[in-house]
Scaffold this active site. Structure first.
Site, PDB file in Angstrom:
ATOM      1  CD  GLU A 288      -2.765   1.297   2.428  1.00  0.00           C
ATOM      2  OE1 GLU A 288      -2.891   2.380   3.032  1.00  0.00           O
ATOM      3  OE2 GLU A 288      -3.338   0.233   2.766  1.00  0.00           O
TER       4      GLU A 288
ATOM      5  CE  LYS B   5      -5.742  -3.987   9.947  1.00  0.00           C
ATOM      6  NZ  LYS B   5      -5.874  -4.604   8.611  1.00  0.00           N
TER       7      LYS B   5
END
Length: 253
Positions: free
Chosen positions: A76, A192
């Protein structure tokens, strides 16, 4: 991974050259550690917006160097123009973003264009927290801190889109909702799995198994390997409803 990062930094340098102010690694590889499905997350801060030719060249390079084959990781890569984010304002403008979830669109000849992107508030905060330059000065010398109120705005803005992906990207949606909840309470953007650990400590017992399974998938499996037993799949929506109720309660304060 190091070789892939070097290739990406070289690609950016070859295309933008002296217009690059800084290149920064962020996300899982900085806030926690890379997991089987983790992206290589890179932010580029530039002096100016890219030309159409530059966009095409970087896109072609990313299509060739991002993915799950040949020892590669998905990438990304986000480009921002410094004057669009410093001084800070909301929503910020993203000049270019590549992600594997957009590969089909890009292979069909779409090219990333500048657009408002509320999620940049979260991304830039992770860059500042991670403090991991690949080129250029430390990010705190290049980027302004994002006010907590804009972190909250960005987090809440993303929820409706997340819910649209609940069935197709269950693990990621659940972990992102846990991160939003933890950010509202703590003011921090956690990895996360750390956000999942935080949320698990807050959840009633009946809603923990769903998030525990999502966390284990994140830690040990690629997306293609994701499986949800029927009993857990049936508990996903009640879990989400509980977390959304907590987020809504906090956002009204």
């Amino acid at each position: 991974m190091v070789d892939q990062i070097s290739v990406l930094v070289t690609l950016v340098d070859d295309v933008l050259g002296s217009k690059v102010i800084g290149v920064y690694l962020h996300g899982s590889s900085v806030l926690g550690s890379l997991r089987p499905a983790s992206d290589l997350d890179i932010l580029v801060v530039s002096q100016r917006s890219m030309t159409d030719r530059e966009r095409r060249t970087i896109l072609d390079g990313l299509l060739a160097t991002s993915g799950f084959t040949g020892g590669l990781r998905p990438v990304e890569l986000t480009v921002v123009v410094q004057s669009e984010v410093r001084p800070w304002r909301f929503p910020p403008i993203c000049d270019f973003q590549y992600g594997e979830w957009l590969r089909e669109k890009f292979e069909a000849d779409a090219v990333p264009q500048p657009a408002p992107m509320p999620d940049l508030a979260l991304l830039l905060t992770m860059v500042l927290t991670g403090d991991h330059p690949l080129a250029g000065p430390p990010p705190a010398q290049v980027l302004d801190p994002v006010p907590h109120t804009d972190l909250i705005r960005a987090s809440l803005t993303s929820i409706s889109e997340l819910l649209n992906e609940l069935d197709s990207d269950t693990r990621n949606v659940l972990l992102t909702l846990a991160r939003i909840w933890s950010t509202l309470v703590t003011g921090e953007i956690k990895s996360k799995n750390a956000a999942a650990d935080w949320a698990l400590a807050q959840l009633p017992a009946e809603h923990r198994p769903v998030l525990e399974h999502a966390k284990q998938l994140y830690l040990t499996h690629r997306y293609s390997e994701e499986r949800w037993p029927e009993d857990l799949r049936a508990r996903v929506r009640p879990h989400v409803d509980h977390v959304l109720a907590e987020i809504n309660r906090l956002s009204r304060r």
